[in-house]
Motif scaffolding. Structure first.
Motif, PDB file in Angstrom:
ATOM      1  N   ALA A   5       0.835  -1.213   0.000  1.00  0.00           N
ATOM      2  CA  ALA A   5       0.000   0.000   0.000  1.00  0.00           C
ATOM      3  C   ALA A   5       0.862   1.252   0.000  1.00  0.00           C
ATOM      4  O   ALA A   5       0.635   2.196  -0.770  1.00  0.00           O
ATOM      5  N   LEU A   6       1.880   1.287   0.854  1.00  0.00           N
ATOM      6  CA  LEU A   6       2.750   2.458   0.941  1.00  0.00           C
ATOM      7  C   LEU A   6       3.555   2.662  -0.336  1.00  0.00           C
ATOM      8  O   LEU A   6       3.945   3.788  -0.662  1.00  0.00           O
ATOM      9  N   SER A   7       3.785   1.588  -1.078  1.00  0.00           N
ATOM     10  CA  SER A   7       4.582   1.681  -2.308  1.00  0.00           C
ATOM     11  C   SER A   7       3.873   2.432  -3.428  1.00  0.00           C
ATOM     12  O   SER A   7       4.482   2.708  -4.471  1.00  0.00           O
ATOM     13  N   LEU A   8       2.603   2.785  -3.229  1.00  0.00           N
ATOM     14  CA  LEU A   8       1.906   3.640  -4.193  1.00  0.00           C
ATOM     15  C   LEU A   8       2.401   5.079  -4.120  1.00  0.00           C
ATOM     16  O   LEU A   8       2.144   5.877  -5.016  1.00  0.00           O
ATOM     17  N   LEU A   9       3.098   5.410  -3.036  1.00  0.00           N
ATOM     18  CA  LEU A   9       3.573   6.775  -2.826  1.00  0.00           C
ATOM     19  C   LEU A   9       5.024   6.900  -3.313  1.00  0.00           C
ATOM     20  O   LEU A   9       5.640   5.925  -3.728  1.00  0.00           O
ATOM     21  N   ASP A  10       5.553   8.108  -3.265  1.00  0.00           N
ATOM     22  CA  ASP A  10       6.895   8.355  -3.795  1.00  0.00           C
ATOM     23  C   ASP A  10       7.987   8.233  -2.742  1.00  0.00           C
ATOM     24  O   ASP A  10       9.119   7.868  -3.046  1.00  0.00           O
ATOM     25  N   GLU A  11       7.630   8.568  -1.507  1.00  0.00           N
ATOM     26  CA  GLU A  11       8.611   8.539  -0.419  1.00  0.00           C
ATOM     27  C   GLU A  11       7.934   8.047   0.849  1.00  0.00           C
ATOM     28  O   GLU A  11       6.824   8.486   1.174  1.00  0.00           O
ATOM     29  N   VAL A  12       8.591   7.130   1.561  1.00  0.00           N
ATOM     30  CA  VAL A  12       8.041   6.579   2.802  1.00  0.00           C
ATOM     31  C   VAL A  12       9.071   6.721   3.912  1.00  0.00           C
ATOM     32  O   VAL A  12      10.219   6.281   3.785  1.00  0.00           O
ATOM     33  N   ILE A  13       8.642   7.354   5.018  1.00  0.00           N
ATOM     34  CA  ILE A  13       9.482   7.524   6.200  1.00  0.00           C
ATOM     35  C   ILE A  13       8.809   6.753   7.322  1.00  0.00           C
ATOM     36  O   ILE A  13       7.670   7.045   7.694  1.00  0.00           O
ATOM     37  N   LEU A  14       9.482   5.743   7.848  1.00  0.00           N
ATOM     38  CA  LEU A  14       8.915   4.875   8.881  1.00  0.00           C
ATOM     39  C   LEU A  14       9.500   5.208  10.251  1.00  0.00           C
ATOM     40  O   LEU A  14      10.716   5.402  10.383  1.00  0.00           O
ATOM     41  N   THR A  15       8.634   5.260  11.261  1.00  0.00           N
ATOM     42  CA  THR A  15       9.104   5.368  12.640  1.00  0.00           C
ATOM     43  C   THR A  15       8.955   4.003  13.307  1.00  0.00           C
ATOM     44  O   THR A  15       8.453   3.052  12.711  1.00  0.00           O
ATOM     45  N   GLU A  16       9.373   3.917  14.559  1.00  0.00           N
ATOM     46  CA  GLU A  16       9.221   2.672  15.302  1.00  0.00           C
ATOM     47  C   GLU A  16       7.731   2.370  15.534  1.00  0.00           C
ATOM     48  O   GLU A  16       6.880   3.256  15.441  1.00  0.00           O
ATOM     49  N   ILE A  17       7.424   1.134  15.863  1.00  0.00           N
ATOM     50  CA  ILE A  17       6.042   0.688  16.072  1.00  0.00           C
ATOM     51  C   ILE A  17       5.476   1.301  17.350  1.00  0.00           C
ATOM     52  O   ILE A  17       6.153   1.369  18.386  1.00  0.00           O
ATOM     53  N   TYR A  18       4.218   1.761  17.281  1.00  0.00           N
ATOM     54  CA  TYR A  18       3.515   2.221  18.485  1.00  0.00           C
ATOM     55  C   TYR A  18       2.888   0.994  19.146  1.00  0.00           C
ATOM     56  O   TYR A  18       2.033   0.330  18.548  1.00  0.00           O
ATOM     57  N   PRO A  19       3.268   0.647  20.384  1.00  0.00           N
ATOM     58  CA  PRO A  19       2.843  -0.633  20.963  1.00  0.00           C
ATOM     59  C   PRO A  19       1.416  -0.667  21.483  1.00  0.00           C
ATOM     60  O   PRO A  19       0.818  -1.737  21.547  1.00  0.00           O
ATOM     61  N   ALA A  20       0.868   0.490  21.868  1.00  0.00           N
ATOM     62  CA  ALA A  20      -0.462   0.548  22.501  1.00  0.00           C
ATOM     63  C   ALA A  20      -0.491  -0.442  23.668  1.00  0.00           C
ATOM     64  O   ALA A  20       0.292  -0.315  24.604  1.00  0.00           O
ATOM     65  N   ARG A  21      -1.344  -1.446  23.567  1.00  0.00           N
ATOM     66  CA  ARG A  21      -1.559  -2.382  24.683  1.00  0.00           C
ATOM     67  C   ARG A  21      -0.596  -3.555  24.689  1.00  0.00           C
ATOM     68  O   ARG A  21      -0.684  -4.430  25.564  1.00  0.00           O
ATOM     69  N   GLU A  22       0.324  -3.631  23.707  1.00  0.00           N
ATOM     70  CA  GLU A  22       1.092  -4.850  23.484  1.00  0.00           C
ATOM     71  C   GLU A  22       2.540  -4.765  23.982  1.00  0.00           C
ATOM     72  O   GLU A  22       3.145  -3.693  24.020  1.00  0.00           O
ATOM     73  N   ALA A  23       3.087  -5.950  24.315  1.00  0.00           N
ATOM     74  CA  ALA A  23       4.515  -6.083  24.594  1.00  0.00           C
ATOM     75  C   ALA A  23       5.234  -6.369  23.272  1.00  0.00           C
ATOM     76  O   ALA A  23       4.625  -6.894  22.334  1.00  0.00           O
ATOM     77  N   PRO A  24       6.519  -6.011  23.182  1.00  0.00           N
ATOM     78  CA  PRO A  24       7.259  -6.277  21.943  1.00  0.00           C
ATOM     79  C   PRO A  24       7.274  -7.757  21.568  1.00  0.00           C
ATOM     80  O   PRO A  24       7.182  -8.632  22.434  1.00  0.00           O
ATOM     81  N   ILE A  25       7.362  -8.014  20.266  1.00  0.00           N
ATOM     82  CA  ILE A  25       7.492  -9.374  19.742  1.00  0.00           C
ATOM     83  C   ILE A  25       8.855  -9.467  19.065  1.00  0.00           C
ATOM     84  O   ILE A  25       9.182  -8.630  18.222  1.00  0.00           O
TER      85      ILE A  25
END
Length: 459
Positions: free
Chosen positions: A377-397
């Protein structure tokens, strides 16, 4: 406990968008309303101004005395709160009536005619559109929404109407508490697999939801969904889509930033519907909203005026800057299909401009389950800048990071990964043409400052 008998309401998890709407309902009823939330926010501060007592430390001593009487205090909690939360344990051990947010909404759908909107995506916009159409019509409505309506500056509408518009949330099977008079189902793309486990269980949950529609009510379902409904006898069934179905659009015109179409309906067609928030995906959302409002009894002119004056929802394709030099917007999209629709819409609006996205993935499990779909989905755009995952209620996997998405973006796309705390500095240093912030995490808290920086740069 009957809602009319309570004198105080306590919220464990007060600051969520859905919880805050119910809190506002009880504030309007003149009850003592208090609660806990983990983090202060603009929304919790606004609730405090409206009369709610909120604290931000998990501490039984902070619970107001009025909320310590089991016979007169209702406790409402969000499923995101852990079972061992100290305050929740206190209420459970002392015999309080404890309900999920969805249980309270379920009671309201039995007391009113519930106009509900369910679906993996599109439900906040569609329900807010329907609420606006109904509220400005001769029917009026109450509404509990999953986003802040720009028309009203709130996620809650109070009136004496017999109708209540509700966003029906499938998370934790919450929508099974509802008794809809009518419901729209916008989409059933699998999500929340940490709760459901399998796609089949997710679809089964929607099938069961359709069994809860009241006799003489109606189901308005998006055409060609994978789920199979099971509606009670007497419930009317309609389908809709962009250009086909019982309800659909015809003669669609997208020109110079404006969108107009004809609404085709088995009840009465409506010519020249103008979108107040001219985003291509809102044509389909608008068809669903108008269908439910028309079935409830809104006139053609009320539908037309409602759609033309609809201003949108905060964080839903929410334009902050819209000039020839720069376009900057924020969108809550956090599921691959939502991001795909957002990317398609922005590409259609700005065909010849460079489109950049800052995306904060939401939940480790969702990233693990859908990282390839996110990348597509993101590859439809020209530039993608990713940040770290927002965990909300979850512990890291282990092994689940934004790099899973990064590594699967199409070859040739401009891409990078940065820490959330580096975003503002990057915005200061880089020039953008069209920039969109995507995700349901806390990166949106930086959007006002990003907008200020960008406005300074284009002066």
């Amino acid at each position: 406990m009957i809602l009319q008998d309570i004198k105080a309401v306590y919220f464990v998890g007060a600051g969520g968008i859905g919880m805050s709407a119910i809190a506002r309902y009880f504030i309007h009823q003149g009850l003592v309303v208090a609660g806990y939330d983990k983090t202060p926010s603009a929304l919790t501060h606004q609730l405090e101004k409206e009369g709610m007592l909120i604290h931000y430390e998990e501490n039984i001593d902070e619970i107001p005395h009025t909320c310590r009487k089991p016979e007169s205090c209702l406790v409402i909690y969000t499923p995101a709160i852990p079972a061992d939360h100290k305050e929740l344990v206190y209420f459970r051990e002392n015999g309080f009536e404890i309900q999920k947010r969805a249980q309270v909404l379920g009671t309201l759908t039995r007391q009113h005619k519930g106009l509900c909107v369910a679906g993996t995506h599109g439900k906040t916009t569609t329900s807010t559109m329907c609420a606006h159409i109904m509220h400005q019509s001769h029917l009026n409505c109450n509404a509990f929404l999953g986003g802040i309506s720009k028309n009203y500056g709130t996620n809650y509408i109070l009136s004496d109407s017999d109708y209540v518009v509700i966003e029906a949330d499938e998370f934790d099977r919450s929508f099974h508490w509802l008794s809809p008079y009518m419901t729209v189902i916008t989409s059933t793309d699998p999500d929340h697999l940490d709760i459901y486990g399998t796609k089949e269980a997710y679809l089964e949950s929607f099938r069961h939801y359709t069994e809860l529609i009241q006799p003489e009510g109606a189901l308005i379902i998006h055409r060609d969904l994978e789920m199979k409904e099971n509606i009670p006898s007497g419930v009317r069934r309609f389908d809709y889509a962009l250009t086909e179905g019982d309800f659909h659009a015809d003669n669609i015109r997208i020109d110079n930033g404006e969108i107009t179409f004809d609404f085709i309906s088995p009840i009465e067609n409506v010519k020249n519907v103008e979108l107040g928030q001219p985003v291509p995906i809102n044509i389909e959302n608008g068809i669903a909203a108008m269908a439910m409002a028309q079935l409830a009894g809104c006139s053609s002119e009320e539908l037309r005026i409602g759609m033309m004056t609809y201003m949108g929802v905060e964080r839903r394709f929410d334009f902050k800057i819209k000039t020839d030099k720069l376009v900057f917007l924020s969108d809550y999209a956090h599921h691959p299909k939502e991001i795909l629709q957002s990317a398609k819409s922005i590409r259609e609006l700005y065909k010849d401009r460079k489109i950049s996205a800052i995306f904060q993935p939401h939940l480790y499990t969702r990233t693990r389950d859908f990282y390839k779909d996110f990348a597509d989905a993101l590859s439809l755009l020209d530039e993608v800048i990713l940040t770290e995952i927002y965990p909300a209620r979850e512990a890291p996997i282990e092994g689940v990071t934004s790099a899973l998405i990064y590594d699967n973006l199409r070859a040739g796309i401009e891409k990078r990964m940065i820490h959330k705390d580096e975003v503002l500095q990057m915005v200061k240093e880089q020039n953008f043409d069209v920039l969109i912030v995507l995700g349901a995490g806390d990166l949106d808290n930086q959007v006002p400052e990003m907008a200020r920086i960008l406005k300074e740069k284009i002066k």
